[in-house]
Design an enzyme around this catalytic site. Structure first.
Site, mmCIF file in Angstrom:
data_model
loop_
_atom_site.group_PDB
_atom_site.id
_atom_site.type_symbol
_atom_site.label_atom_id
_atom_site.label_comp_id
_atom_site.label_asym_id
_atom_site.label_seq_id
_atom_site.Cartn_x
_atom_site.Cartn_y
_atom_site.Cartn_z
ATOM 1 N N GLY A 130 0.809 -1.211 0.000
ATOM 2 C CA GLY A 130 0.000 0.000 0.000
ATOM 3 C C GLY A 130 0.842 1.260 0.000
ATOM 4 O O GLY A 130 1.851 1.349 0.708
ATOM 5 N N GLY A 358 -32.170 -4.897 1.391
ATOM 6 C CA GLY A 358 -32.832 -5.340 0.175
ATOM 7 C C GLY A 358 -32.160 -4.821 -1.081
ATOM 8 O O GLY A 358 -30.940 -4.677 -1.149
ATOM 9 N N GLU A 382 -1.893 -8.219 6.057
ATOM 10 C CA GLU A 382 -1.134 -8.371 7.302
ATOM 11 C C GLU A 382 -1.324 -9.747 7.939
ATOM 12 O O GLU A 382 -1.445 -9.876 9.151
ATOM 13 C CB GLU A 382 -1.514 -7.264 8.299
ATOM 14 C CG GLU A 382 -1.211 -5.869 7.814
ATOM 15 C CD GLU A 382 0.242 -5.679 7.403
ATOM 16 O OE1 GLU A 382 1.124 -6.301 8.027
ATOM 17 O OE2 GLU A 382 0.499 -4.928 6.451
#
Length: 623
Positions: A130, A358, A382
């Site tokens: 990241g 829904g 991780e």
């Protein structure tokens, strides 16, 4: 956000990141992780990884001298960082980095006082990291530490270690020589984060770039080991603790949306002889069964996360002050198991919330699809959720073995002492325990006792299974029992979560104690109902108790029904960060849904592009 291209989404995330930094600077918060800001914002922005992962790892693993040199650049955002451990070919098997043919090799060059870092194979490429793809200027890179053995002179691996590496120029952000880096591409979710790849071709960094609070390499190339081998991964444990804490935030958002929508949405009347006004869907038992356990889990994870965070930072403080690592194994086991248990429950809770809404829950306007797709990476990040519980199981089995061999006199930590206590307990059924101590099955002390026994019985059962066939090699037996290891870990972690919730009730405000107590009972009974085999297998719980559990849940749902909106409003999540048309605080659900549809760019033209090429020829066809 839903109507932007990925490059535009990422640019927007950078804009928000810059604003967050400006806010931190204005409020004098630059030297903090900014956890509260990110929790309130709850937006996937790459700067989070710089602050919480890169910055958190540096604070855990860098020496005081290194922090004095590096931290000002980090907290003032003159450097932007990432945590580069995972590789293209390996993720969970961090120890596999010992096989240098597959992994990055960090070789100490004595003459120049440098490490040389290299990606020798395709599968050694850093991957999924990241903030590496586009943002970072620096990375904490994990690779095999290769040094000459003092006795033999032969170069050998000392295992994976972290080194600070500059990735991009601080002048024009171009990758440095010898580094190939970029974004890995679109993902299932979390697409405003630039998960990246990186290949390194014999790049060099100073020896002093080895993060050396707990271990180091001398100028002569001699390795100085840490007081506990797990300290190499202290930064990763810290990240794991953060992920566990933040599961509360994700689940609280999902249950807030579903609860608010369910008290607005109405479906079906009581029939011709009853009221003609349609009932709120929250009044139906199946809707309550989907939503209320998620609310209970949100509160459970809030209290548990606080306790775990305090334990981690207290442990790191003690280790830094006097080198005491006595609590390291216990906390490592706990954080490994909790990450698996909590992320599975959270992902299910978010999806249950979507189901509860829904068809509208399937719309991006609800905020739930994005919440789910962006959260579920935690199940793998991780530490993969099927791997981590095995680490928990190993440590618990060792404690159990020591307790048996020492006739229950062996000292145990605060989260594992139940093993010693249950080993000496005379009661073979919960009924026997309740006959002596009073209460009923849904009483909180008895629920805690039941969870303790379940956790103990799972440890004892796996210990027995491992000894059943001595002719089979132990590693093969372990592989065959991976599922049991996960079940054992889950039982241990569920006990920790429940005990954390119960402990927090003691400090609850008087006006909320009753509702929080019911939520605690709901959490415990829900997970008994979901794991009945665990509780029934040694007959500690009787089959007749199943109906008591389910009846108890129905009763608690009814008692909690008037408090549900207040319970989720207490999470204090602002509409602009909740980002849900159907979870609005003011209840204007249908107005917001229609406005969302009317304003989407796809509706900017009354006639769709492609009409002349494709639709008109079909309509005018003479066939």
């Amino acid at each position: 956000m839903n109507f932007l291209s990925r490059p535009d989404q990422y640019k927007r995330a950078l804009d928000i990141s810059k604003r967050v930094v400006d806010i931190k600077r204005k409020l004098g918060l630059l030297d903090t992780l900014g956890t509260d800001i990110y929790r309130a914002l709850y937006c996937e922005i790459p700067i989070v990884l710089h602050d919480l992962v890169f910055g958190g790892c540096l604070r855990s693993l860098a020496s005081d001298e290194q922090l004095a040199q590096w931290l000002p650049n980090v907290v003032n955002y003159r450097w932007l960082g990432s945590y580069a451990q995972t590789e293209l070919g390996h993720g969970s098997n961090v120890q596999g980095l010992e096989t240098t043919i597959h992994y990055i090799v960090c070789t100490f060059i004595k003459e120049t006082d440098e490490f040389e870092i290299n990606s020798p194979t395709l599968t050694s490429s850093k991957y999924w990291v990241g903030a590496l793809g586009k943002l970072c200027t620096h990375a904490i890179v994990f690779g095999q530490l290769m040094l000459a053995d003092p006795k033999t002179g032969k170069v050998r691996s000392y295992g994976p270690h972290p080194v600070l590496v500059q990735v991009r120029s601080l002048e024009d952000h171009m990758p440095l020589k010898g580094i190939v880096v970029g974004d890995i591409g679109p993902k299932f979710g979390y697409n405003t984060i630039d998960n990246g790849f990186m290949q390194m071709d014999h790049i060099r960094v100073p020896r002093t770039n080895l993060l050396s609070r707990f271990f180091s390499v001398t100028r002569d190339g001699v390795y100085v080991p840490p007081p506990h081998p797990r300290l190499v991964y202290a930064g990763m444990v810290g990240v794991r603790v953060h992920l566990i804490e933040e599961s509360f935030t994700a689940l609280a958002r999902a249950t807030t949306i579903a609860t608010r929508y369910s008290v607005i949405r109405r479906q079906f009347t009581d029939g011709p002889n009853g009221s003609l006004v349609e009932r709120k869907v929250m009044d139906y038992g199946n809707q309550q069964n989907r939503i209320i356990p998620g609310i209970a889990a949100s509160y459970a994870f809030l209290f548990m996360g606080r306790r775990l965070g305090i334990a981690f930072y207290s442990m790191m403080d003690v280790i830094k002050r006097n080198g005491d690592t006595s609590s390291m194994a216990e906390l490592h086991a706990l954080s490994s198991g909790l990450k698996s248990t909590v992320s599975y429950i959270t992902a299910r809770g978010i999806e249950d919330a979507r189901y509860a809404c829904g068809g509208h829950g399937y719309s991006e306007a609800s905020g739930l699809p994005r919440l789910y797709s962006s959260y579920t990476h935690i199940i793998t990040a991780e530490g993969e959720n099927n791997i981590l519980p095995q680490q928990t199981a190993r440590i618990l089995l060792k404690i159990y073995k020591d307790a048996v061999l020492n006739n229950t006199a062996v000292p145990a930590g605060p989260t594992t002492k139940y093993i010693v206590q249950e080993l000496a307990c005379p009661h073979t059924t919960l009924a026997q325990y309740m006959a002596e101590h009073g209460g009923n099955l849904v009483s909180i002390p008895n629920l805690v006792k039941l969870y303790r026994h379940r956790a103990f019985s799972q440890v004892a059962n796996m210990a027995r299974l491992l000894q059943e066939d001595p002719d089979v090699p132990m590693m093969e037996r372990w592989r065959q029992l991976n599922v049991e290891a996960q079940r054992l870990s889950d039982a241990h972690c569920q006990l920790y979560i429940l005990e954390s919730f119960v402990t927090s009730l003691a400090s609850a405000p008087a006006d909320s104690l009753a509702a929080l107590t019911r939520l605690c009972q709901v959490y415990a009974l829900t997970h008994i109902d979901r794991s009945l085999a665990d509780f029934l297998e040694d007959s500690y719980l009787d089959r007749s108790d199943i109906e008591v559990v389910r009846k108890g849940l129905r009763s608690l749902f009814a008692q909690l029904r008037p408090d549900l909106v207040g319970l989720v409003d207490s999470f204090n999540i602002a509409d602009h960060t909740l980002a849900s048309a159907i979870g609005r605080y003011d209840g204007q659900v249908y107005e917001a849904m229609l406005q969302y549809s009317l304003k989407q760019p796809f509706n900017s033209k009354p006639v769709v592009d492609g009409y002349e090429e494709f639709i008109r020829p079909l309509l005018k066809s003479s066939l």
